[in-house]
Design a protein around this motif. Sequence first.
Motif, PDB file in Angstrom:
ATOM      1  N   ALA A 240       0.828  -1.203   0.000  1.00 33.53           N
ATOM      2  CA  ALA A 240       0.000   0.000   0.000  1.00 33.53           C
ATOM      3  C   ALA A 240       0.863   1.254   0.000  1.00 33.53           C
ATOM      4  CB  ALA A 240      -0.926  -0.005   1.216  1.00 33.53           C
ATOM      5  N   GLN A 241       1.960   1.219   0.750  1.00 35.58           N
ATOM      6  CA  GLN A 241       2.864   2.368   0.807  1.00 35.58           C
ATOM      7  C   GLN A 241       3.495   2.632  -0.563  1.00 35.58           C
ATOM      8  OE1 GLN A 241       6.654   1.912   2.951  1.00 35.58           O
ATOM      9  NE2 GLN A 241       6.105   3.772   4.090  1.00 35.58           N
ATOM     10  N   LEU A 242       3.904   1.574  -1.266  1.00 40.40           N
ATOM     11  CA  LEU A 242       4.505   1.740  -2.591  1.00 40.40           C
ATOM     12  C   LEU A 242       3.500   2.313  -3.582  1.00 40.40           C
ATOM     13  CD1 LEU A 242       6.488  -1.627  -2.774  1.00 40.40           C
ATOM     14  CD2 LEU A 242       7.485   0.664  -2.616  1.00 40.40           C
ATOM     15  N   PHE A 313      -3.376   1.044   8.399  1.00 46.57           N
ATOM     16  CA  PHE A 313      -2.986   1.679   7.144  1.00 46.57           C
ATOM     17  C   PHE A 313      -3.114   3.194   7.184  1.00 46.57           C
ATOM     18  CE2 PHE A 313      -3.599  -2.673   6.163  1.00 46.57           C
ATOM     19  CZ  PHE A 313      -2.847  -2.959   5.038  1.00 46.57           C
ATOM     20  N   VAL A 314      -3.872   3.706   8.129  1.00 43.47           N
ATOM     21  CA  VAL A 314      -4.143   5.142   8.167  1.00 43.47           C
ATOM     22  C   VAL A 314      -2.866   5.972   8.295  1.00 43.47           C
ATOM     23  CG1 VAL A 314      -5.320   6.977   9.417  1.00 43.47           C
ATOM     24  CG2 VAL A 314      -6.501   4.807   8.992  1.00 43.47           C
ATOM     25  N   PRO A 315      -1.941   5.651   9.221  1.00 44.84           N
ATOM     26  CA  PRO A 315      -0.732   6.484   9.316  1.00 44.84           C
ATOM     27  C   PRO A 315       0.276   6.252   8.209  1.00 44.84           C
ATOM     28  CG  PRO A 315      -0.631   4.693  10.907  1.00 44.84           C
ATOM     29  CD  PRO A 315      -2.007   4.642  10.300  1.00 44.84           C
ATOM     30  N   VAL A 316       0.129   5.157   7.468  1.00 39.69           N
ATOM     31  CA  VAL A 316       1.100   4.812   6.424  1.00 39.69           C
ATOM     32  C   VAL A 316       0.768   5.489   5.098  1.00 39.69           C
ATOM     33  CG1 VAL A 316       1.998   2.891   5.046  1.00 39.69           C
ATOM     34  CG2 VAL A 316       1.670   2.613   7.513  1.00 39.69           C
ATOM     35  N   ILE A 317      -0.518   5.663   4.821  1.00 37.10           N
ATOM     36  CA  ILE A 317      -0.963   6.190   3.537  1.00 37.10           C
ATOM     37  C   ILE A 317      -1.081   7.707   3.635  1.00 37.10           C
ATOM     38  CG2 ILE A 317      -2.766   6.091   1.780  1.00 37.10           C
ATOM     39  CD1 ILE A 317      -1.096   3.524   2.172  1.00 37.10           C
ATOM     40  N   LYS A 318      -0.308   8.416   2.826  1.00 35.21           N
ATOM     41  CA  LYS A 318      -0.228   9.870   2.919  1.00 35.21           C
ATOM     42  C   LYS A 318      -1.025  10.590   1.830  1.00 35.21           C
ATOM     43  CE  LYS A 318       2.816   9.354   6.242  1.00 35.21           C
ATOM     44  NZ  LYS A 318       2.441   9.605   7.645  1.00 35.21           N
TER      45      LYS A 318
END
Length: 417
Positions: A240-242, A313-318
Amino acid sequence: MNDPSLNPFAPARLGPVRLRNRVIKAATSEGRSPEGLVTDDLIDFHVSFARGGVGMTTVAYCCVSKQGASAPGQIVMDAKALPGLTKLTDAVHDTGAAISAQLGHAGVVAQKKLTGVTAVAPSRFVNPTSFAYCREIHRDEIFTVIDQFGAAAQVAVDAGFDAVELHFGHLYLPSSFLSPLINRRKDEYGGDIDNRSRFVRQIAQRVRDVVGRRIAVIAKLDMDDGLPGSIWIDEALRTAQLLDIDGTLDAVELTQGSSVFKPMYLFRGDVPVREFARVMPPALRPGVRVMGKWAMGSYPYEDLYMLSAARQFVPVIKNTKLILLGGITNREHLETGIREGFDFMAMGRALLREPDLVNRMIEDPRARSRCDHNNKCMVTVFTRTHCVLDPEQRYGDAAPLTAPMKPAQTEGPAVIS
């Protein structure tokens, strides 16, 4: 409501699209296109959710190729399907709602008797449910599938869809590349999670290149699939981050489970073993009755059952919006999703039971879904997906027992009005 920012029924933007509210009808198998083309029944199905108040409805599992089908009667996104798809999007738009097309390639879930070819997987694999052999997909075929996703997305644009949802979940072909259990490749598509994420990233990039900013691009991504040694949340966070860094997606819909083994991990609740046995060939029915609960898995239902995983996932996805799925049945759940940092909420079975549930919740904040999670709707995908507790969906409208005849002077036989 004291805080307007928590209002799930206020308009919200999803990439280039403005939705009238934050509620999305999740993709659910439909069984309403027996010839692989849009029917009036399919149109009525989605219009019911649109009239019922959702911000956007999702057409489930549109194949990017004939070889990517997972079940009979699925729509292949090509020129032949375009007129019907256009009629469908026009009908939904007339209600004020938006519409998305879910694009997928079945991979290990595909059946040779349906597609005519051996199913493909990242590496050689035997489907534990069907015991069907899946061959390793060749490198040049990977590029072909990427192109097919792009071509299918163009059909969606031409047909007037507001969004496409790329199916990167449930161990269909893109998802299976993310699984270390299935993906044992030695090239740039195998190995660590960055390499295993390459395929989904390339699909997303190709689709974005094709559609530009004309429509929204969503990915449905597994957080974990419930299979030991397969996809789990630690690596799903990296995928998800990528995707988020690439900037190719407008939103990620977070899901769980697989279509390969233990499918109840996605649905939770009652396991409809007896109902599944009834629709199986006679020779298989005893085995389904005995082993069905083990093969399907058994997981208790609870409200918001994906939230504990999804909030990671909330803090990882910007840069990419997040869509919460799983056990959302009332307004309080919708508000909880927003409070937890999600931009949209997707509902499936609750809307299948009551297509007008969103309107009911708008009118009455105390409204609750009547879905009791018996999951017998799962079996209806073999015919025509519906809630078994809704007589109108199950049987159709009833004709009156008696009706007045036309006046006696009418020539010909009497006609019932």
